[in-house]
Write an enzyme that holds these catalytic residues in place. Structure first.
Site, PDB file in Angstrom:
ATOM      1  N   ASN A  81       4.089 -23.390  27.285  1.00 34.65           N
ATOM      2  CA  ASN A  81       4.943 -22.390  27.064  1.00 34.65           C
ATOM      3  C   ASN A  81       6.044 -23.113  26.205  1.00 34.65           C
ATOM      4  OD1 ASN A  81       7.864 -20.739  28.909  1.00 34.65           O
ATOM      5  ND2 ASN A  81       6.878 -20.371  26.863  1.00 34.65           N
ATOM      6  N   GLY A  82       6.212 -22.568  24.939  1.00 38.22           N
ATOM      7  CA  GLY A  82       7.106 -22.795  23.768  1.00 38.22           C
ATOM      8  C   GLY A  82       6.551 -23.233  22.698  1.00 38.22           C
ATOM      9  N   CYS A  92       5.037 -17.540  26.392  1.00 33.86           N
ATOM     10  CA  CYS A  92       3.975 -17.592  27.304  1.00 33.86           C
ATOM     11  C   CYS A  92       4.690 -18.155  28.854  1.00 33.86           C
ATOM     12  CB  CYS A  92       3.098 -18.791  26.967  1.00 33.86           C
ATOM     13  SG  CYS A  92       2.286 -18.544  25.453  1.00 33.86           S
ATOM     14  N   ASP A 139      18.869  -4.100  25.327  1.00 33.03           N
ATOM     15  CA  ASP A 139      19.329  -5.771  25.383  1.00 33.03           C
ATOM     16  C   ASP A 139      19.326  -6.188  24.045  1.00 33.03           C
ATOM     17  OD1 ASP A 139      16.135  -5.231  25.547  1.00 33.03           O
ATOM     18  OD2 ASP A 139      16.613  -7.101  24.747  1.00 33.03           O
ATOM     19  N   GLY A 163       3.527 -12.845  28.642  1.00 30.40           N
ATOM     20  CA  GLY A 163       2.544 -12.448  27.627  1.00 30.40           C
ATOM     21  C   GLY A 163       1.336 -11.817  27.988  1.00 30.40           C
ATOM     22  N   CYS A 165      17.283 -21.533  26.583  1.00 27.13           N
ATOM     23  CA  CYS A 165      17.426 -20.262  25.825  1.00 27.13           C
ATOM     24  C   CYS A 165      18.055 -19.188  26.519  1.00 27.13           C
ATOM     25  CB  CYS A 165      15.733 -19.856  25.715  1.00 27.13           C
ATOM     26  SG  CYS A 165      15.672 -18.249  24.738  1.00 27.13           S
ATOM     27  N   CYS A 175      21.071 -22.460  24.004  1.00 26.37           N
ATOM     28  CA  CYS A 175      20.546 -22.323  22.968  1.00 26.37           C
ATOM     29  C   CYS A 175      20.988 -21.075  22.162  1.00 26.37           C
ATOM     30  CB  CYS A 175      19.389 -22.672  22.484  1.00 26.37           C
ATOM     31  SG  CYS A 175      18.687 -22.336  20.642  1.00 26.37           S
ATOM     32  N   CYS A 203      19.383 -18.078  17.574  1.00 30.31           N
ATOM     33  CA  CYS A 203      19.265 -17.011  17.023  1.00 30.31           C
ATOM     34  C   CYS A 203      20.466 -15.875  16.702  1.00 30.31           C
ATOM     35  CB  CYS A 203      18.168 -16.017  18.134  1.00 30.31           C
ATOM     36  SG  CYS A 203      18.692 -15.858  19.838  1.00 30.31           S
ATOM     37  N   SER A 214      13.849  -3.049  29.894  1.00 31.26           N
ATOM     38  CA  SER A 214      14.745  -4.239  29.438  1.00 31.26           C
ATOM     39  C   SER A 214      16.114  -4.080  29.490  1.00 31.26           C
ATOM     40  CB  SER A 214      14.397  -4.740  28.046  1.00 31.26           C
ATOM     41  OG  SER A 214      14.292  -3.774  27.038  1.00 31.26           O
ATOM     42  N   TYR A 252      16.865 -10.972  27.684  1.00 35.56           N
ATOM     43  CA  TYR A 252      15.678 -10.215  27.601  1.00 35.56           C
ATOM     44  C   TYR A 252      14.367 -10.681  28.433  1.00 35.56           C
ATOM     45  CZ  TYR A 252      11.333  -8.029  25.685  1.00 35.56           C
ATOM     46  OH  TYR A 252      10.009  -7.466  25.393  1.00 35.56           O
ATOM     47  N   CYS A 267      13.853 -17.688  15.593  1.00 33.95           N
ATOM     48  CA  CYS A 267      13.713 -18.628  16.829  1.00 33.95           C
ATOM     49  C   CYS A 267      12.463 -19.617  16.523  1.00 33.95           C
ATOM     50  CB  CYS A 267      13.372 -18.081  18.184  1.00 33.95           C
ATOM     51  SG  CYS A 267      13.120 -19.166  19.388  1.00 33.95           S
TER      52      CYS A 267
HETATM   53  P1  AMP Z   1      13.381  -3.541  17.349  1.00 31.38           P
HETATM   54  O1  AMP Z   1      12.908  -2.233  17.396  1.00 31.38           O
HETATM   55  O2  AMP Z   1      12.722  -4.373  16.235  1.00 31.38           O
HETATM   56  O3  AMP Z   1      14.916  -3.416  16.898  1.00 31.38           O
HETATM   57  O4  AMP Z   1      13.351  -4.139  18.381  1.00 31.38           O
HETATM   58  C1  AMP Z   1      14.279  -4.176  19.790  1.00 31.38           C
HETATM   59  C2  AMP Z   1      13.765  -3.808  20.871  1.00 31.38           C
HETATM   60  O5  AMP Z   1      12.548  -4.856  21.015  1.00 31.38           O
HETATM   61  C3  AMP Z   1      14.444  -3.790  22.095  1.00 31.38           C
HETATM   62  O6  AMP Z   1      14.244  -2.640  22.905  1.00 31.38           O
HETATM   63  C4  AMP Z   1      14.248  -5.081  22.952  1.00 31.38           C
HETATM   64  O7  AMP Z   1      14.242  -4.773  24.269  1.00 31.38           O
HETATM   65  C5  AMP Z   1      12.697  -5.518  22.532  1.00 31.38           C
HETATM   66  N1  AMP Z   1      12.667  -6.978  22.420  1.00 31.38           N
HETATM   67  C6  AMP Z   1      13.556  -7.860  22.197  1.00 31.38           C
HETATM   68  N2  AMP Z   1      13.016  -9.067  22.307  1.00 31.38           N
HETATM   69  C7  AMP Z   1      11.796  -8.965  22.465  1.00 31.38           C
HETATM   70  C8  AMP Z   1      10.726  -9.885  22.364  1.00 31.38           C
HETATM   71  N3  AMP Z   1      10.824 -11.185  22.295  1.00 31.38           N
HETATM   72  N4  AMP Z   1       9.444  -9.199  22.607  1.00 31.38           N
HETATM   73  C9  AMP Z   1       9.404  -8.083  22.703  1.00 31.38           C
HETATM   74  N5  AMP Z   1      10.246  -7.216  22.545  1.00 31.38           N
HETATM   75  C10 AMP Z   1      11.606  -7.831  22.412  1.00 31.38           C
END
Ligand code: AMP
Length: 470
Positions: free
Chosen positions: A109-110, A8, A357, A35, A247, A445, A448, A294, A253, A393
């Site tokens: 947030n957390g 958040c 990312d 969020g 973090c 940290c 992950c 991202s 990201y 996480c």
């Molecule tokens: P996936 O399709 O499950 O491999 O998710 C990878 C994609 O999720 C990447 O394009 C990242 O930019 C995005 N991503 C990484 N972390 C998060 C997050 N915490 N919330 C939403 N999207 C994320």
């Protein structure tokens, strides 16, 4: 796509000269990336306190009106993703409660790592909970504390709590900001004066200060509580000597590149990750493209280091929120297509280096590789500006369960095969540690990526409270 959601964003402002509810609206707007499920604003004029909350984006929830009251002087706000508890109206924040000592509103947030045990104890003593979020234990602990002042009550409560928390708390006459002893999540202080009137601001990220014309003053230190009232700002250190654990994923990201956290520019860290990735991978192709948005900053760093043109290869539909907001797997699947479309003119016949990312479950990468091939790419080389995510996480990023993380069960080569890329490279953990130069790498940290959890998780899962209630 995944259930992997970040927590958040919080915001708070104290001003006798400015419209604090409106400032909070603008601050939350700048924190919207933290969020998108729900949001809320609580306001006080020193006697009366009110909260307005709803499901959806900031400009949807406050489409018609921003909570307003004559003489308002303090406001706090919250944008939310569901890391603990379902995406329900009852779970929206800020929480607002009346207790023997008056009224308080709180935004968190957390993720607390011992909330389940605290809640069980409180319930056994007769406390009634109205939400299924971990943040509610804060207000109950504060309300039950036998200490005299609100500051003492908060400190008394914090002694029982473990895990990740950045809080903005509002009483009728104080704005309070709190950051946990490890400093998992960011929280900073800003101040404005001059033509717009005096205001103190506390926000998750510095980008939210810019939007309300507040100058960055400093970060709230890990283990620090700041109290802002008519006498200015006072600081209380409630934990010293704890190991810091900011973090790393905020830099990879989550945070906005225009924010500076703990003295480190998010943009610079992300750009550096791209450069490091180019060095480590040694990949060379005709063009570098990013997975927008991202992957943009790391992709530009990659291109700069490799001396390869950085071009737009994927068009993002700007009118769709982050795909992860979609609550069901089926909705998430169509969302990738709705969100991204290849630019055939850029990629056809090219050896394409694509930078993102992170890979969580591998769904997004697999679809993108397919899209690029269908658009005529000669070869697709996937470069990821973070190491493989192998562990969930417990401090606010919703990784669901370990078995869903593709890198927890598959090798890099197996992931490459799964996503259908010609090659795949992840940034190494050692390389990553060199990218946040302003911060000692030991103060972050990386759980992950390596399972080195700085604080043990004592909760079962994110729906723990709902299961208890059933
Ligand atoms: P996936 O399709 O499950 O491999 O998710 C990878 C994609 O999720 C990447 O394009 C990242 O930019 C995005 N991503 C990484 N972390 C998060 C997050 N915490 N919330 C939403 N999207 C994320």
């Amino acid at each position: 796509m995944t259930d992997w959601k970040e927590e958040c964003g919080v915001f708070g402002v104290y001003s006798t000269a400015r419209n604090v509810a409106e400032l909070t609206y603008h601050g939350l707007f700048a924190l919207q990336h933290r969020g998108q499920e729900s949001c809320g604003i609580a306001v006080t004029d020193g006697a009366w306190m009110d909260v307005s909350r709803g499901m959806g984006l900031v400009n949807e929830v406050f489409r018609h009106q921003i909570p307003f009251m004559e003489g308002q002087k303090i406001a706090i706000g919250h944008v939310r993703y569901s890391t603990t508890g379902s995406s329900l109206m009852a779970n929206t924040q800020p929480l607002l409660v009346n207790y023997a000592g008056g009224k308080i509103a709180l935004a968190h947030n957390g993720n607390l790592t011992n909330a389940a045990a605290i809640r069980r104890d409180l319930e056994e003593q007769g406390t009634i909970f109205q939400t299924s979020i971990d943040s509610e234990v804060f207000v109950n602990l504060i309300a039950r504390s036998r200490k005299d002042t609100i500051e003492e009550k908060i400190l008394d409560s914090l002694k029982k709590i473990r895990g990740a928390y950045c809080l903005t708390i509002m009483t009728e006459d104080k704005l309070i900001g709190v950051r946990d002893p490890q400093g998992f999540r960011p929280l900073c202080i800003g101040k404005s004066s001059g033509e717009f009137g005096e205001a103190f601001v506390v926000a998750s990220e510095s980008c939210a200060l810019d939007v309300v014309d507040a100058e960055f003053v400093r970060d709230v230190e890990p283990g620090e509580m700041v109290i802002i009232d008519g006498n200015g700002l006072k600081s209380v250190k409630f934990a010293t000597g704890e190991k810091r654990a900011a973090c790393i994923f905020e830099y990879i990201y989550f945070a906005r590149p225009d924010s500076v956290i703990d003295g480190q520019s998010v943009h610079n860290a992300r750009f550096m990750m791209g450069r490091m990735l180019a060095k480590e991978s040694g990949f060379r192709g005709d063009i570098v493209i990013s997975v927008p948005d991202s992957g943009n900053t790391a992709a530009s760093g990659f291109a700069c280091e490799a001396g390869i043109p950085y071009v737009d290869g994927l068009m993002k539909n700007r009118y769709i929120g982050r795909t992860f907001i979609q609550p069901t797997q089926k909705q998430r699947k169509t969302a990738v297509k709705m969100k991204l479309n290849p630019i055939r003119a850029s990629v056809a016949g090219k050896s394409v280096i694509i930078v993102d990312d992170s890979i969580v479950r591998g769904t997004t990468s697999g679809k993108i590789v397919k899209m690029l091939r269908n658009a005529g790419a000669k070869s697709v080389h996937m470069c990821i500006s973070s190491p493989p995510i192998t562990h969930p996480c417990y401090y606010g990023i919703d990784t669901s369960v370990r078995k869903e993380l593709i890198a927890a069960t598959k090798s890099v080569e197996e992931i490459r095969e799964f996503i259908g890329a010609d090659s795949l490279h992840f940034l190494s953990l050692e390389g990553l540690k060199k990218c946040t130069g302003a911060i000692d790498p030991e103060d972050m940290c990386y759980a992950c990526f390596n399972g080195g959890y700085p604080v043990a998780n004592e909760n079962a899962d994110k729906y723990v409270f709902e299961q208890q209630k059933c």
